[in-house]
Design a protein around this motif. Structure first.
Motif, PDB file in Angstrom:
ATOM      1  N   UNK A  41      29.974   5.831  67.312  1.00  0.00           N
ATOM      2  CA  UNK A  41      29.771   4.698  68.234  1.00  0.00           C
ATOM      3  C   UNK A  41      31.112   4.358  68.887  1.00  0.00           C
ATOM      4  N   UNK A  42      31.129   4.148  70.202  1.00  0.00           N
ATOM      5  CA  UNK A  42      32.395   3.810  70.868  1.00  0.00           C
ATOM      6  C   UNK A  42      33.071   2.593  70.217  1.00  0.00           C
ATOM      7  N   UNK A  43      34.389   2.610  70.269  1.00  0.00           N
ATOM      8  CA  UNK A  43      35.200   1.640  69.531  1.00  0.00           C
ATOM      9  C   UNK A  43      34.776   0.183  69.756  1.00  0.00           C
ATOM     10  N   UNK A  44      34.586  -0.169  71.033  1.00  0.00           N
ATOM     11  CA  UNK A  44      34.297  -1.569  71.339  1.00  0.00           C
ATOM     12  C   UNK A  44      32.992  -2.027  70.670  1.00  0.00           C
ATOM     13  N   UNK A  45      31.993  -1.157  70.753  1.00  0.00           N
ATOM     14  CA  UNK A  45      30.690  -1.506  70.163  1.00  0.00           C
ATOM     15  C   UNK A  45      30.767  -1.555  68.645  1.00  0.00           C
ATOM     16  N   UNK A  46      31.520  -0.611  68.076  1.00  0.00           N
ATOM     17  CA  UNK A  46      31.632  -0.582  66.617  1.00  0.00           C
ATOM     18  C   UNK A  46      32.385  -1.820  66.120  1.00  0.00           C
ATOM     19  N   UNK A  47      33.413  -2.211  66.859  1.00  0.00           N
ATOM     20  CA  UNK A  47      34.147  -3.440  66.500  1.00  0.00           C
ATOM     21  C   UNK A  47      33.199  -4.636  66.602  1.00  0.00           C
ATOM     22  N   UNK A  48      32.322  -4.615  67.606  1.00  0.00           N
ATOM     23  CA  UNK A  48      31.350  -5.701  67.778  1.00  0.00           C
ATOM     24  C   UNK A  48      30.418  -5.773  66.552  1.00  0.00           C
ATOM     25  N   UNK A  49      29.943  -4.608  66.083  1.00  0.00           N
ATOM     26  CA  UNK A  49      29.063  -4.575  64.899  1.00  0.00           C
ATOM     27  C   UNK A  49      29.806  -5.168  63.696  1.00  0.00           C
ATOM     28  N   UNK A  50      31.067  -4.744  63.515  1.00  0.00           N
ATOM     29  CA  UNK A  50      31.845  -5.243  62.366  1.00  0.00           C
ATOM     30  C   UNK A  50      32.100  -6.748  62.492  1.00  0.00           C
ATOM     31  N   UNK A  51      32.332  -7.212  63.720  1.00  0.00           N
ATOM     32  CA  UNK A  51      32.521  -8.660  63.943  1.00  0.00           C
ATOM     33  C   UNK A  51      31.262  -9.435  63.564  1.00  0.00           C
ATOM     34  N   UNK A  52      30.089  -8.893  63.960  1.00  0.00           N
ATOM     35  CA  UNK A  52      28.826  -9.593  63.660  1.00  0.00           C
ATOM     36  C   UNK A  52      28.571  -9.606  62.144  1.00  0.00           C
ATOM     37  N   UNK A  53      28.956  -8.517  61.465  1.00  0.00           N
ATOM     38  CA  UNK A  53      28.799  -8.487  59.992  1.00  0.00           C
ATOM     39  C   UNK A  53      29.670  -9.581  59.378  1.00  0.00           C
ATOM     40  N   UNK A  54      30.901  -9.680  59.868  1.00  0.00           N
ATOM     41  CA  UNK A  54      31.822 -10.704  59.335  1.00  0.00           C
ATOM     42  C   UNK A  54      31.278 -12.104  59.597  1.00  0.00           C
ATOM     43  N   UNK A  55      30.736 -12.279  60.798  1.00  0.00           N
ATOM     44  CA  UNK A  55      30.265 -13.604  61.208  1.00  0.00           C
ATOM     45  C   UNK A  55      29.028 -14.043  60.401  1.00  0.00           C
TER      46      UNK A  55
END
Ligand code: SF4
Length: 298
Positions: free
Chosen positions: A85-99
Motif C-alpha cells: 500500500x502506498x506510504x500515505x495510505x498506509x500511514x493513514x491506516x496506522x493513524x486510524x488504528x492509533x486513534x
C-alpha cells in the motif's frame, strides 16, 4: 475528516490467512490477495485478484474492532503483502488504528521483496514509528536456481538486502523458509544456501514450513508429470537438520511449530542449536513420533 461509520461485522473477503503468532490479533484486511501471486507452489490467492480495499471499508472494520475487540492488543494487516500500500495510505491506516484502537501495542503485516523495495529506508522507519512493528517475509530458499524455478521474483541477494532494510528500520523480522521446495535432488543445496541466507539476514524469528503440494498450482502439475519429487519424511528431517547446522543467528528463534511440519522444534540460536540437532537425530532414529499426515496443514 473520517466519514465512515461502523457497519455490522468485519468485511472479510475470500480465503484469509495469517501467521500462527497472529492467532489472537485483530485481523484487518486492507488488501486482497498478493501483488506477486506467481510462486509456483502457492495456491493461497490464486482465485483472488490483487486489490487494495477502500478506505471507508477499512475504517468501518477499525470502528467495529473498536467496539468489539477491546481485549486484543495486536493488529495483523491482511492479505498477502499489505506493505505494498502506498506510504500515505498506509500511514493513514496506522493513524486510524492509533486513534480508534489505542490499546493496540503492535501492528504486523506480510511483506515481500517487491513491497519492501518500494519503500525507502526513511518510509520504513516512519511506519515503524507509527506502530508497524513486525514484518513477515517469505524467504523460502536461499538457492537462486530454485528461486527462479518457483518464480519467487527476486534473487537471494535482493532478499538479503530487503531483510536487512527491515531490520535497519527497527522492525522485528520473521522469515519463513520452505522445507521440501527444492525437491529430492537439490535438498541439501537448499538446506545449506537457505541456512547461509538466513544467517546473513539475521532475523528475529525463522519459521520453517514443510511444503504441501496444492492441486492446481504449477508445482502440482510438475509433480504430476514426474518432474518434481518431494523428499520423504526422513529426507525432510535431514534437510531441516542441515539447515539448522548452517544457520547462525546472533539471537533468534528457529521454529518448526507450523501445522505443516512433521516435527515441531523451538530453538533459540545460537544456544539451542545442539539440543535441536539432537532432537532431530532422535526423531530420525524413530525415538520421537512424527505428526501423522492427516494432521498436517499448509
Ligand atoms: S509472495 Fe507469498 S502469497 Fe504471494 S504468491 Fe508468493 S508465496 Fe504466495
Amino acid at each position: 475528516m473520517d466519514c465512515a461509520t461502523e457497519s455490522e461485522g468485519m468485511h472479510y473477503e475470500g480465503n484469509c490467512i495469517r501467521p500462527p503468532p497472529e492467532a489472537s490479533s485483530i485481523l484487518l484486511q486492507v488488501t486482497l490477495g498478493c501483488s506477486h501471486n506467481k510462486c509456483t507452489f502457492c495456491g493461497t490467492y490464486r482465485d483472488k485478484p490483487f486489490r487494495k480495499k477502500d478506505n471507508d471499508i477499512i475504517l468501518s472494520d477499525i470502528l467495529f474492532a473498536a467496539r468489539y475487540m477491546k481485549r486484543q492488543d495486536r493488529v495483523f494487516l491482511m492479505d498477502g503483502d499489505a506493505l505494498i500500500i502506498p506510504q500515505k495510505r498506509l500511514m493513514w491506516v496506522l493513524d486510524r488504528i492509533k486513534e480508534h484502537l489505542p490499546w493496540v501495542k503492535r501492528v504486523a503485516a506480510y511483506a515481500n521483496v517487491k513491497s519492501i523495495r518500494m519503500k525507502s529506508r526513511q518510509e520504513l522507519a516512519e511506519l515503524q514509528k507509527n506502530g508497524l512493528g513486525t514484518l513477515y517475509l517469505g524467504v523460502e530458499t536461499g538457492d537462486d536456481e530454485i528461486r527462479k524455478k518457483i518464480n519467487k521474483g527476486s534473487s537471494a541477494q535482493e532478499c538479503l538486502e530487503m531483510g536487512k532494510k527491515v531490520k535497519h528500520a527497527g522492525m522485528e523480522l520473521t522469515v519463513t523458509v520452505l522445507l521440501g521446495i527444492a525437491g529430492k535432488e537439490r535438498s541439501m543445496d537448499h538446506a545449506h544456501s537457505t541456512g547461509e541466507l538466513i544467517s546473513a539476514i539475521d532475523p528475529n524469528y525463522v519459521s520453517a514450513l514443510t511444503l504441501i503440494l496444492i492441486p492446481g498450482t504449477p508445482l502440482w502439475k510438475e509433480y504430476e508429470r514426474g518432474d518434481f519429487k518431494l523428499p520423504d519424511e526422513q529426507g525432510l528431517l535431514i534437510e531441516m537438520k542441515e539447515m539448522i547446522v548452517y544457520t547462525n543467528l546472533s539471537n533468534g528463534l528457529f521454529s518448526s511449530n507450523h501445522a505443516s511440519n512433521y516435527l515441531p522444534i523451538r530453538a533459540w540460536l545460537p544456544r539451542g542449536k545442539q539440543e535441536a540437532l539432537d532432537l532431530i537425530d532422535a526423531a530420525l532414529r524413530g525415538e520421537i513420533g512424527l505428526k501423522p499426515e492427516w494432521m498436517r496443514a499448509f
